[in-house]
Design a protein around this motif. Structure first.
Motif, PDB file in Angstrom:
ATOM      1  N   MET A   1      15.319   6.065  -7.254  1.00 27.53           N
ATOM      2  CA  MET A   1      14.266   5.371  -6.497  1.00 27.53           C
ATOM      3  C   MET A   1      13.667   4.237  -7.333  1.00 27.53           C
ATOM      4  N   ASN A   2      13.450   3.082  -6.736  1.00 28.31           N
ATOM      5  CA  ASN A   2      12.783   1.996  -7.444  1.00 28.31           C
ATOM      6  C   ASN A   2      11.316   2.345  -7.672  1.00 28.31           C
ATOM      7  N   PRO A   3      10.729   1.815  -8.732  1.00 27.83           N
ATOM      8  CA  PRO A   3       9.314   2.110  -8.985  1.00 27.83           C
ATOM      9  C   PRO A   3       8.400   1.366  -8.011  1.00 27.83           C
ATOM     10  N   THR A   4       7.235   1.943  -7.773  1.00 26.54           N
ATOM     11  CA  THR A   4       6.172   1.286  -7.018  1.00 26.54           C
ATOM     12  C   THR A   4       5.070   0.921  -8.007  1.00 26.54           C
ATOM     13  N   THR A   5       4.726  -0.362  -8.063  1.00 27.42           N
ATOM     14  CA  THR A   5       3.697  -0.827  -8.989  1.00 27.42           C
ATOM     15  C   THR A   5       2.380  -0.998  -8.241  1.00 27.42           C
ATOM     16  N   ILE A   6       1.352  -0.274  -8.670  1.00 31.72           N
ATOM     17  CA  ILE A   6       0.031  -0.359  -8.047  1.00 31.72           C
ATOM     18  C   ILE A   6      -0.937  -0.942  -9.067  1.00 31.72           C
ATOM     19  N   THR A   7      -1.598  -2.038  -8.691  1.00 31.10           N
ATOM     20  CA  THR A   7      -2.541  -2.709  -9.579  1.00 31.10           C
ATOM     21  C   THR A   7      -3.915  -2.723  -8.926  1.00 31.10           C
ATOM     22  N   ALA A   8      -4.927  -2.293  -9.687  1.00 31.18           N
ATOM     23  CA  ALA A   8      -6.300  -2.252  -9.158  1.00 31.18           C
ATOM     24  C   ALA A   8      -7.253  -2.624 -10.283  1.00 31.18           C
ATOM     25  N   PRO A   9      -7.445  -3.917 -10.507  1.00 29.37           N
ATOM     26  CA  PRO A   9      -8.282  -4.332 -11.641  1.00 29.37           C
ATOM     27  C   PRO A   9      -9.716  -3.781 -11.523  1.00 29.37           C
ATOM     28  N   PRO A  10     -10.247  -3.221 -12.612  1.00 28.08           N
ATOM     29  CA  PRO A  10     -11.599  -2.669 -12.569  1.00 28.08           C
ATOM     30  C   PRO A  10     -12.622  -3.713 -12.123  1.00 28.08           C
ATOM     31  N   GLY A  11     -13.609  -3.277 -11.344  1.00 27.97           N
ATOM     32  CA  GLY A  11     -14.681  -4.176 -10.938  1.00 27.97           C
ATOM     33  C   GLY A  11     -14.327  -5.130  -9.817  1.00 27.97           C
ATOM     34  N   THR A  12     -13.144  -4.943  -9.211  1.00 32.20           N
ATOM     35  CA  THR A  12     -12.757  -5.769  -8.058  1.00 32.20           C
ATOM     36  C   THR A  12     -12.535  -4.859  -6.845  1.00 32.20           C
ATOM     37  N   PRO A  13     -12.527  -5.431  -5.629  1.00 30.76           N
ATOM     38  CA  PRO A  13     -12.253  -4.616  -4.436  1.00 30.76           C
ATOM     39  C   PRO A  13     -10.788  -4.680  -4.014  1.00 30.76           C
ATOM     40  N   PHE A  14      -9.908  -5.051  -4.935  1.00 29.77           N
ATOM     41  CA  PHE A  14      -8.505  -5.319  -4.593  1.00 29.77           C
ATOM     42  C   PHE A  14      -7.574  -4.199  -5.052  1.00 29.77           C
ATOM     43  N   ILE A  15      -6.512  -4.006  -4.273  1.00 23.94           N
ATOM     44  CA  ILE A  15      -5.376  -3.185  -4.702  1.00 23.94           C
ATOM     45  C   ILE A  15      -4.109  -3.953  -4.335  1.00 23.94           C
ATOM     46  N   ASP A  16      -3.197  -4.071  -5.287  1.00 23.95           N
ATOM     47  CA  ASP A  16      -1.908  -4.708  -5.017  1.00 23.95           C
ATOM     48  C   ASP A  16      -0.782  -3.701  -5.233  1.00 23.95           C
ATOM     49  N   VAL A  17       0.117  -3.654  -4.272  1.00 19.32           N
ATOM     50  CA  VAL A  17       1.271  -2.755  -4.334  1.00 19.32           C
ATOM     51  C   VAL A  17       2.532  -3.609  -4.232  1.00 19.32           C
ATOM     52  N   VAL A  18       3.438  -3.439  -5.189  1.00 21.82           N
ATOM     53  CA  VAL A  18       4.709  -4.161  -5.171  1.00 21.82           C
ATOM     54  C   VAL A  18       5.848  -3.148  -5.280  1.00 21.82           C
TER      55      VAL A  18
ATOM     56  N   VAL B   1      -8.409  -4.653   4.577  1.00 26.67           N
ATOM     57  CA  VAL B   1      -7.386  -5.519   5.151  1.00 26.67           C
ATOM     58  C   VAL B   1      -6.184  -5.533   4.232  1.00 26.67           C
ATOM     59  N   ASP B   2      -5.011  -5.308   4.813  1.00 35.39           N
ATOM     60  CA  ASP B   2      -3.753  -5.359   4.075  1.00 35.39           C
ATOM     61  C   ASP B   2      -3.000  -6.624   4.481  1.00 35.39           C
ATOM     62  N   CYS B   3      -2.579  -7.400   3.500  1.00 38.06           N
ATOM     63  CA  CYS B   3      -1.648  -8.506   3.761  1.00 38.06           C
ATOM     64  C   CYS B   3      -0.335  -8.168   3.076  1.00 38.06           C
ATOM     65  N   THR B   4       0.708  -7.939   3.873  1.00 42.19           N
ATOM     66  CA  THR B   4       2.019  -7.555   3.340  1.00 42.19           C
ATOM     67  C   THR B   4       3.006  -8.693   3.550  1.00 42.19           C
ATOM     68  N   THR B   5       3.701  -9.072   2.461  1.00 41.19           N
ATOM     69  CA  THR B   5       4.748 -10.083   2.573  1.00 41.19           C
ATOM     70  C   THR B   5       6.092  -9.442   2.235  1.00 41.19           C
ATOM     71  N   TYR B   6       7.131  -9.942   2.922  1.00 41.45           N
ATOM     72  CA  TYR B   6       8.495  -9.454   2.746  1.00 41.45           C
ATOM     73  C   TYR B   6       9.313 -10.598   2.169  1.00 41.45           C
TER      74      TYR B   6
ATOM     75  N   THR C   1       1.968  -5.784  -0.940  1.00 44.61           N
ATOM     76  CA  THR C   1       0.774  -5.607  -0.118  1.00 44.61           C
ATOM     77  C   THR C   1      -0.471  -5.871  -0.959  1.00 44.61           C
ATOM     78  N   HIS C   2      -1.272  -6.830  -0.509  1.00 43.42           N
ATOM     79  CA  HIS C   2      -2.570  -7.107  -1.136  1.00 43.42           C
ATOM     80  C   HIS C   2      -3.644  -6.540  -0.215  1.00 43.42           C
ATOM     81  N   THR C   3      -4.424  -5.596  -0.736  1.00 40.02           N
ATOM     82  CA  THR C   3      -5.471  -4.958   0.058  1.00 40.02           C
ATOM     83  C   THR C   3      -6.830  -5.338  -0.504  1.00 40.02           C
TER      84      THR C   3
END
Lengths: 165, 165
Positions: free
Chosen positions: B1-18, B104-109, B120-122
């Motif tokens: 399985m390929n890895p899923t990278t989840i980024t959530a910088p402290p102090g921000t309201p963002f989550i990024d999933v690649v 809100v999720d913005c997903t690009t393919y 996905t940028h949330t």
């Protein structure tokens, strides 16, 4: 006119707008959702408003175009995630001039006893997108919209069967 | 399985999933939008999926319920602000257990030449709401969903007339 307070803390993607109205929550909410009334206040005074749709219910959509004296057009659209009458509206917002920058507005209507406090919390997809929106002069549009909403909500609105105010 | 990278910088309201998939963009997008296929991957494996609706087009809505072995239910719903086939989906998201917290999720393919990168940028309405979502264990659900999506998109999908891959 009551003041409009706009708060946008540096380094965040948030904008908060708070405004009080000398009109009942029933009237402010109706002026915020009835397409014919929305067309009378949404946007700055100097722009012509072409409201294509404004289906203010959960799952509905909206779209409109502002046009300036030179004929330049500014198009906006979004969807309504939540509409709870007289309480809360959550909707997306996108300006065609900044495509794919989708913000979300959560607006609450608080009954102050015949008067009404409106609070909109907006979140952008990035701090940069928020800052660009502010730099575009949106504050002018917000303040004039709130003043115009005050004029519409405080005026004589068409009575509906369920009216009790 | 390929890895899923989840980024959530402290102090921000963002989550990024690649996440990258060993399947074409056509297949990944179809698996992301066809209700029968979505029901096969959206959520962690241990939960039963009851997909009420998934109308993945601009202006459409969706809703589903996850149910655990003890019968506890977790309901989710939202609206689609934008659906551009094989390119982009922007949608709202609300968990009934955290009412009025609408993200809100913005997903690009992205087409990598037969392979596909999904991003996905949330954005949440506050840093606190983002942190609460992370604390609820959403990372487990995201990673398992991506792995399951990989299984569905990489499998035999029903062919459609417009297929060219």
């Amino acid at each position: 006119m009551n003041p409009t307070t706009i708060t946008a803390p540096p380094g965040t993607p948030f904008i908060d707008v708070v405004r009080e109205f000398e009109a009942s929550r029933t009237k402010v909410f109706r002026a915020s959702t009835d397409p014919e009334l929305v067309a009378r206040w949404l946007g700055p005074r100097e722009l012509e408003m072409d409201l294509h749709s404004y289906d203010a219910r959960t799952g509905g959509s909206y779209g409109y175009v502002h046009r300036d004296a030179a004929g330049n057009e500014y198009a906006f659209r979004g969807v309504f995630h939540t509409v709870v009458p007289e309480e809360r509206i959550v909707q997306t917002f996108e300006y065609a001039g900044a495509p794919d920058v989708v913000s979300v507005d959560c607006t609450t209507y608080e009954d102050l006893g015949g008067r009404t406090r409106l609070h909109t919390h907006t979140v952008f997809p990035s701090v940069e997108a928020r800052d660009a929106a502010l730099a575009s002069g949106m504050e002018h549009g917000i303040v004039e919209s709130m003043d115009r909403l005050d004029e519409v909500a405080g005026g004589d609105l068409p009575l509906l069967p369920e009216d009790d105010d």
